[in-house]
Write a protein that holds these residues in place. Structure first.
Motif, mmCIF file in Angstrom:
data_model
loop_
_atom_site.group_PDB
_atom_site.id
_atom_site.type_symbol
_atom_site.label_atom_id
_atom_site.label_comp_id
_atom_site.label_asym_id
_atom_site.label_seq_id
_atom_site.Cartn_x
_atom_site.Cartn_y
_atom_site.Cartn_z
ATOM 1 N N GLY A 123 27.727 15.023 35.772
ATOM 2 C CA GLY A 123 27.145 14.297 34.622
ATOM 3 C C GLY A 123 25.530 14.495 34.853
ATOM 4 N N GLU A 124 25.106 14.338 36.133
ATOM 5 C CA GLU A 124 23.642 14.348 36.170
ATOM 6 C C GLU A 124 23.248 15.790 36.056
ATOM 7 O OE1 GLU A 124 21.621 11.919 36.282
ATOM 8 O OE2 GLU A 124 22.619 10.177 37.068
ATOM 9 N N ILE A 125 23.904 16.630 36.770
ATOM 10 C CA ILE A 125 23.291 18.061 36.429
ATOM 11 C C ILE A 125 23.424 18.799 34.978
ATOM 12 C CG2 ILE A 125 23.940 20.558 37.403
ATOM 13 C CD1 ILE A 125 24.937 19.276 40.071
ATOM 14 N N LEU A 126 24.627 18.273 34.399
ATOM 15 C CA LEU A 126 24.759 18.746 33.185
ATOM 16 C C LEU A 126 23.555 17.974 32.169
ATOM 17 C CD1 LEU A 126 26.635 20.112 31.185
ATOM 18 C CD2 LEU A 126 28.117 18.068 30.787
ATOM 19 N N ASN A 127 23.227 16.900 32.514
ATOM 20 C CA ASN A 127 22.088 16.168 31.793
ATOM 21 C C ASN A 127 20.984 17.138 32.092
ATOM 22 O OD1 ASN A 127 22.783 13.906 30.650
ATOM 23 N ND2 ASN A 127 22.592 12.550 32.024
ATOM 24 N N THR A 128 20.549 17.518 33.145
ATOM 25 C CA THR A 128 19.222 18.402 33.363
ATOM 26 C C THR A 128 19.320 19.568 32.777
ATOM 27 O OG1 THR A 128 18.998 17.033 35.568
ATOM 28 C CG2 THR A 128 17.912 19.214 35.274
ATOM 29 N N LEU A 129 20.581 20.197 32.824
ATOM 30 C CA LEU A 129 20.638 21.665 32.296
ATOM 31 C C LEU A 129 20.631 21.770 30.831
ATOM 32 C CD1 LEU A 129 23.614 23.266 34.572
ATOM 33 C CD2 LEU A 129 20.907 23.170 34.693
ATOM 34 N N ARG B 124 19.025 20.138 28.795
ATOM 35 C CA ARG B 124 17.720 19.875 28.147
ATOM 36 C C ARG B 124 17.032 21.206 28.056
ATOM 37 N NH1 ARG B 124 16.985 15.795 32.614
ATOM 38 N NH2 ARG B 124 17.700 14.036 31.897
ATOM 39 N N ASN B 125 17.203 22.215 28.699
ATOM 40 C CA ASN B 125 16.722 23.341 28.401
ATOM 41 C C ASN B 125 17.575 24.561 28.309
ATOM 42 O OD1 ASN B 125 13.738 22.495 28.563
ATOM 43 N ND2 ASN B 125 14.269 22.344 30.756
ATOM 44 N N LEU B 126 18.733 24.594 28.571
ATOM 45 C CA LEU B 126 19.844 25.454 28.336
ATOM 46 C C LEU B 126 21.018 24.965 27.499
ATOM 47 C CD1 LEU B 126 19.792 26.758 32.158
ATOM 48 C CD2 LEU B 126 19.013 28.114 29.850
ATOM 49 N N PRO B 127 21.020 24.777 26.344
ATOM 50 C CA PRO B 127 22.139 24.197 25.451
ATOM 51 C C PRO B 127 23.294 25.014 25.422
ATOM 52 C CG PRO B 127 20.350 25.097 24.018
ATOM 53 C CD PRO B 127 19.759 25.139 25.693
ATOM 54 N N ASN B 128 23.342 26.249 26.090
ATOM 55 C CA ASN B 128 24.534 27.076 26.158
ATOM 56 C C ASN B 128 25.085 26.905 27.537
ATOM 57 O OD1 ASN B 128 21.933 28.330 27.240
ATOM 58 N ND2 ASN B 128 22.740 30.243 27.388
#
Length: 469
Positions: free
Chosen positions: A321-327, A329-333
């Motif tokens: 969840g935390e890594i997905l949150n970060t990614l 933000r700038n990589l919606p794909n």
């Protein structure tokens, strides 16, 4: 063990969770009435069940030398963790990601069931609790489900989280603050003033508390309890304990009040850690208990240690969840993230993305490694790869990676103290990212696939032939 019928059951408690499992997923709870020892039996039972492909909650009703039952493996099953959030197992990381950002103010209540029994002075005796020895290498019995609660001496904001607790005597526990997050900093700030850190240890909490306590990327003025409330979708109920007024979960089974001493270090360990190795590394701190409070019919909660799913699975979900949150933000794909249990629930992350331009996997690698310092390997794959299937991910690495251009290494990075590959003095190591995606704008070999319709057809053929699928 559970309240008599007709009495309200706290849905934010361990008991509420057990009732939910017993009612909705009765095949996922195992009650063992055969007498067991605290020495090795409890955790090794969980490992035997895992080897048999089972991950039920286990209740040991008869523990030799103790009148208190032991509950374990409450968080070893993705299906049950997902049920706590009311979603399917496949949706667990996304649901967790969304809800752990909904901070809800807490509700403080005047009374809690753990106030029923109070032991103070000479009556404080931690050896009366059925604390297991998990592995033969363990230096002593270890409390593994103990949630430490303390306040920042500077800001007054509290936090809660897991730290291993080694039984050293009637009122003394060794504790390691090796995660080097908020609790470690709170103690450092108190020690800088020459003061001890007042702490409460809570035992027997709902799995959503367990999950919320593992969140680490949140604003400094937010309480962990507010994150846990977001997971419940309702204010988390707390009650005050001790002279310091520290607030702890009202639904807890046992509360141990005390302090972590300043400037005092004693040998702690070894302990069978999440790495699958015996850990001799420790901050060697010391907790002294002043008071034990508990329910009259308290259950002792233990987390199976080592690489048990009970110990690691929540770490997998929270890191996903935390890594997905970060990614995102700038990589919606970016489509999904998976942190496999078999890589210790920390050291490796798989990222699935719909790649639209060269360089995006490298961006995802850097962001993921910057989000979680325990993670040291990141593999990025295309949308056709099942990141929950290690074989599929390794196939992508084997067939889509050109090492000289798709592997990046970053030496001198902060790593986990307990990672046996980290430097024993600086705890640094080399991190690595692997781009296992196909190139954009170039012809690439076509993957062999079998359609869902064709799979359904042959399953029918096999069923007619008496072959189960």
């Amino acid at each position: 063990m559970l309240p008599p019928k007709g009495l309200p059951l706290d849905d934010q408690s361990l008991r509420g969770f057990l009732e939910m499992v017993a009612t909705t997923y009765p095949e996922e709870i195992l009650r063992i009435r055969e007498p067991v020892r605290t020495h090795l039996d409890i955790t090794s039972t969980v490992f035997e069940l895992e080897k048999a492909g089972r991950d039920p909650v286990v209740v040991f009703e008869t523990v030799e030398g103790h009148s208190m039952p032991v509950v374990t493996n409450t968080t070893g099953n993705r299906r049950l963790l997902a049920a706590c959030l009311g979603v399917e197992a496949a949706d667990l990381p996304t649901a967790f990601r969304e809800r752990c950002q909904r901070y809800l103010p807490c509700e403080v209540v005047d009374t809690a069931p753990w106030q029923e029994v109070t032991l103070e002075g000479d009556d404080v005796d931690l050896t009366r609790l059925p604390i297991p020895i998990h592995f033969s290498v363990d230096g002593a019995p270890y409390i593994t489900a103990g949630q430490l609660v303390a306040r920042d001496p500077v800001t007054g904001v509290d936090t809660t989280g897991f730290h291993r607790l080694m039984l050293k005597g009637k009122n003394r526990l060794g504790v390691s603050l090796h995660s080097r997050r908020r609790m470690w900093e709170f103690h450092r700030r108190a020690e800088e003033r020459g003061e001890s850190l007042p702490v409460a240890i809570t035992l027997g909490v709902h799995p959503l508390h367990y999950m919320g306590s593992m969140v680490y990327a949140y604003p400094p003025n937010v309480r962990k309890f507010e994150i846990i409330g977001g997971l419940f979708g309702a204010p988390y109920r707390l009650a005050r304990c001790g002279n310091t007024g520290i607030e702890v979960p009202a639904g807890a089974e046992i509360v141990i009040e005390g302090e972590i001493l300043p400037g005092v270090h004693e040998p702690e360990g070894p302990f069978g850690e999440f790495t699958g190795y015996a850990s001799y590394r420790s901050t060697q701190n010391v907790f002294v208990a002043h008071r034990i409070r508990m329910r009259r019919d308290a259950m002792f909660h233990s987390v199976a240690s080592g690489m048990a799913k009970d110990h690691i699975l929540v770490s997998c979900v929270t890191r996903e969840g935390e890594i997905l949150n970060t990614l995102r933000r700038n990589l919606p794909n970016v489509l999904a993230v998976h942190v496999p249990h078999t890589t210790c629930g920390a050291f490796m992350a798989f990222v699935k993305m719909k790649k639209t331009a060269q360089g995006e996997p490298q961006q995802a690698i850097m962001a993921a490694l910057g989000t979680e310092f325990y993670t040291k390997y990141v593999i990025v794959v295309d949308e056709d790869v099942d990141i929950f299937d290690m074989n599929d991910v390794m196939w992508a690495v084997a067939t889509r990676v050109r090492a000289e251009q798709d592997i990046v290494m970053m030496p001198g990075c902060k790593g986990a103290i307990l990672d046996p590959t980290s430097d024993p003095q600086t705890f640094t190591l080399t991190k690595m990212g692997i781009d296992a995606t196909r190139p954009v704008g170039k012809d690439f070999a076509e993957r062999l696939t079998i359609s869902d319709e064709q799979r359904a057809r042959v399953r029918g053929i096999l069923a007619s032939a008496g072959v189960p699928t």
